[in-house]
Design a protein around this motif. Sequence first.
Motif, short mmCIF file in Angstrom:
data_model
loop_
_atom_site.label_atom_id
_atom_site.label_comp_id
_atom_site.label_asym_id
_atom_site.label_seq_id
_atom_site.Cartn_x
_atom_site.Cartn_y
_atom_site.Cartn_z
N TYR A 77 0.83 -1.20 0.00
CA TYR A 77 0.00 0.00 0.00
C TYR A 77 0.87 1.25 0.00
N ALA A 78 2.01 1.18 0.67
CA ALA A 78 2.91 2.34 0.71
C ALA A 78 3.41 2.68 -0.70
N GLN A 79 3.70 1.66 -1.50
CA GLN A 79 4.15 1.90 -2.87
C GLN A 79 3.03 2.48 -3.72
N VAL A 80 1.79 2.01 -3.50
CA VAL A 80 0.65 2.57 -4.23
C VAL A 80 0.53 4.06 -3.93
N GLN A 81 0.62 4.41 -2.66
CA GLN A 81 0.50 5.81 -2.27
C GLN A 81 1.64 6.64 -2.86
N ALA A 82 2.86 6.07 -2.89
CA ALA A 82 4.00 6.80 -3.45
C ALA A 82 3.81 7.05 -4.93
N VAL A 83 3.26 6.08 -5.64
CA VAL A 83 2.97 6.25 -7.07
C VAL A 83 1.95 7.37 -7.27
N LEU A 84 0.88 7.35 -6.47
CA LEU A 84 -0.16 8.37 -6.61
C LEU A 84 0.38 9.77 -6.29
N LYS A 85 1.20 9.87 -5.28
CA LYS A 85 1.80 11.17 -4.93
C LYS A 85 2.67 11.68 -6.07
N THR A 86 3.47 10.79 -6.64
CA THR A 86 4.37 11.17 -7.73
C THR A 86 3.59 11.62 -8.95
N CYS A 87 2.59 10.83 -9.32
CA CYS A 87 1.79 11.17 -10.51
C CYS A 87 0.98 12.45 -10.29
N HIS A 88 0.49 12.63 -9.07
CA HIS A 88 -0.25 13.85 -8.76
C HIS A 88 0.64 15.08 -8.93
N ALA A 89 1.88 14.98 -8.46
CA ALA A 89 2.82 16.10 -8.56
C ALA A 89 3.15 16.42 -10.02
N LEU A 90 3.15 15.40 -10.88
CA LEU A 90 3.47 15.59 -12.29
C LEU A 90 2.24 15.82 -13.15
N ASN A 91 1.05 15.81 -12.52
CA ASN A 91 -0.21 15.95 -13.25
C ASN A 91 -0.38 14.85 -14.30
N VAL A 92 -0.05 13.63 -13.89
CA VAL A 92 -0.14 12.46 -14.77
C VAL A 92 -1.36 11.63 -14.37
N PRO A 93 -2.27 11.34 -15.30
CA PRO A 93 -3.44 10.51 -14.96
C PRO A 93 -3.04 9.08 -14.63
N VAL A 94 -3.80 8.45 -13.72
CA VAL A 94 -3.55 7.08 -13.30
C VAL A 94 -4.81 6.25 -13.52
N VAL A 95 -4.65 5.08 -14.14
CA VAL A 95 -5.75 4.15 -14.34
C VAL A 95 -5.42 2.87 -13.58
N ALA A 96 -6.27 2.47 -12.63
CA ALA A 96 -6.05 1.24 -11.87
C ALA A 96 -6.50 0.04 -12.68
N ARG A 97 -5.80 -1.08 -12.52
CA ARG A 97 -6.08 -2.30 -13.26
C ARG A 97 -5.98 -3.49 -12.30
#
Length: 201
Positions: A66-86
């Motif tokens: 879960y910590a890695q999921v949150q780190a990915v979301l934080k990083t993408c949010h900072a870069l304004n990159v959309p995320v699609v969960a699969r």
Amino acid sequence: MNAPLTAEQQFLIERADRQALVVRSLKAVLPEHALLWNNEDTTPYECDGLTAYRQRPLVVVLPETYAQVQAVLKTCHALNVPVVARGAGTGLSGGAMPHKLGVTLSLAKFNKILKLDPLSRTAVVQGGVRNLAISEAAAPHGLYYAPDPSSTTSSRSRVSRLKAMKLSLAATRWMPQATTCSASSSAAKACWPSRLKSPSN
């Protein structure tokens, strides 16, 4: 004098630059094996069970915690990159359709059945667990899991389509367990256990 770039050529250049930035940023929060960006590695993620529509994602991440999921979301949010969960990639509604300039967040490694209670006929599962796997685990207790005819898709697919499935949910008495994880908060669990049924129901 060089000919001006076509719109397609310009897009490919911008995509490559964006991909390099995203990969570099995600390498800081994920191990190397959890990050895919080469065409041959990301092609299997260009669609789910609905193969009529395809789009190769910019990057695919395969977090294990879960910590890695949150780190990915934080990083993408900072870069304004959309995320699609699969989830398991077996959904039939196109819910895991990638964004051409986004990150596909695969939950395939979150594939554990955390709890199965035959007395209350409930199961608590992670997002990458296939519905068929729940039925197989429940079978020794004379139970099965039947959310809808697409019984092999993952629980993540069910969560993504929850709003669209109100009628069938009412008919099968099914609700998912959801673990929410945002870029600004810790992972939080909201538990509505998956409902198991017996063949006589």
